[in-house]
Motif scaffolding. Structure first.
Motif, PDB file in Angstrom:
ATOM      1  N   MET A   1      -4.455   0.897   9.615  1.00 45.64           N
ATOM      2  CA  MET A   1      -4.793   0.889   8.201  1.00 45.64           C
ATOM      3  C   MET A   1      -6.299   1.144   8.070  1.00 45.64           C
ATOM      4  SD  MET A   1      -3.710  -2.130   5.614  1.00 45.64           S
ATOM      5  CE  MET A   1      -3.105  -1.693   4.047  1.00 45.64           C
ATOM      6  N   SER A   2      -6.620   2.135   7.292  1.00 43.32           N
ATOM      7  CA  SER A   2      -8.033   2.487   7.133  1.00 43.32           C
ATOM      8  C   SER A   2      -8.709   1.548   6.135  1.00 43.32           C
ATOM      9  CB  SER A   2      -8.167   3.930   6.665  1.00 43.32           C
ATOM     10  OG  SER A   2      -7.699   4.027   5.334  1.00 43.32           O
ATOM     11  N   ARG A   3     -10.019   1.662   6.076  1.00 46.39           N
ATOM     12  CA  ARG A   3     -10.777   0.797   5.170  1.00 46.39           C
ATOM     13  C   ARG A   3     -10.402   1.064   3.722  1.00 46.39           C
ATOM     14  NH1 ARG A   3     -17.131  -0.611   5.094  1.00 46.39           N
ATOM     15  NH2 ARG A   3     -17.092  -1.613   3.078  1.00 46.39           N
ATOM     16  N   ALA A   4     -10.199   2.334   3.366  1.00 44.51           N
ATOM     17  CA  ALA A   4      -9.824   2.673   1.987  1.00 44.51           C
ATOM     18  C   ALA A   4      -8.468   2.072   1.643  1.00 44.51           C
ATOM     19  CB  ALA A   4      -9.801   4.188   1.813  1.00 44.51           C
ATOM     20  N   ASP A   5      -7.531   2.105   2.584  1.00 39.36           N
ATOM     21  CA  ASP A   5      -6.213   1.511   2.328  1.00 39.36           C
ATOM     22  C   ASP A   5      -6.318  -0.002   2.148  1.00 39.36           C
ATOM     23  OD1 ASP A   5      -5.047   3.999   2.532  1.00 39.36           O
ATOM     24  OD2 ASP A   5      -4.510   3.752   4.665  1.00 39.36           O
ATOM     25  N   ARG A   6      -7.144  -0.641   2.982  1.00 42.19           N
ATOM     26  CA  ARG A   6      -7.319  -2.086   2.848  1.00 42.19           C
ATOM     27  C   ARG A   6      -7.955  -2.442   1.511  1.00 42.19           C
ATOM     28  NH1 ARG A   6      -9.581  -2.724   8.677  1.00 42.19           N
ATOM     29  NH2 ARG A   6     -11.381  -1.987   7.544  1.00 42.19           N
ATOM     30  N   GLU A   7      -8.957  -1.669   1.095  1.00 41.41           N
ATOM     31  CA  GLU A   7      -9.599  -1.924  -0.200  1.00 41.41           C
ATOM     32  C   GLU A   7      -8.613  -1.720  -1.333  1.00 41.41           C
ATOM     33  OE1 GLU A   7     -13.127   0.378  -0.630  1.00 41.41           O
ATOM     34  OE2 GLU A   7     -14.207  -0.719   0.925  1.00 41.41           O
ATOM     35  N   ALA A   8      -7.785  -0.669  -1.256  1.00 37.27           N
ATOM     36  CA  ALA A   8      -6.795  -0.417  -2.303  1.00 37.27           C
ATOM     37  C   ALA A   8      -5.773  -1.547  -2.361  1.00 37.27           C
ATOM     38  CB  ALA A   8      -6.110   0.922  -2.054  1.00 37.27           C
ATOM     39  N   ALA A   9      -5.342  -2.037  -1.196  1.00 35.61           N
ATOM     40  CA  ALA A   9      -4.388  -3.145  -1.173  1.00 35.61           C
ATOM     41  C   ALA A   9      -5.018  -4.405  -1.750  1.00 35.61           C
ATOM     42  CB  ALA A   9      -3.925  -3.390   0.260  1.00 35.61           C
TER      43      ALA A   9
END
Length: 82
Positions: A1-9
């Protein structure tokens, strides 16, 4: 999971509407908070009272014992009959 995905979640989780809070929960929280503040206030007053009593006891002891005065010497016998 990329940083952008973690931030979106994380944003999705934070943007969700919270479930409604039961009314009795608010009353219980206020009651417990009031009790906690009252206990803390009493504990502080007792602490200050104990500190004041210790200061008074130390002052009375110091004035009666006078630990700063050097005790009389008992190693040399008194000179009498000169």
């Amino acid at each position: 999971m990329s940083r952008a995905d973690r931030e979106a979640a994380a944003r999705r989780i934070m943007e969700r509407t919270p479930p409604p809070v039961p009314p009795e929960l608010h009353r219980e929280a206020v009651r417990r908070g009031t009790r906690l503040l009252r206990r803390r206030r009493v504990a502080l007053r007792v602490m200050w009272l104990v500190l004041l009593a210790a200061a008074v006891a130390f002052t009375v002891w110091a004035l009666t014992v006078r630990p700063w005065v050097e005790p009389p010497s008992v190693t040399t016998p008194p000179l009498t009959g000169w």
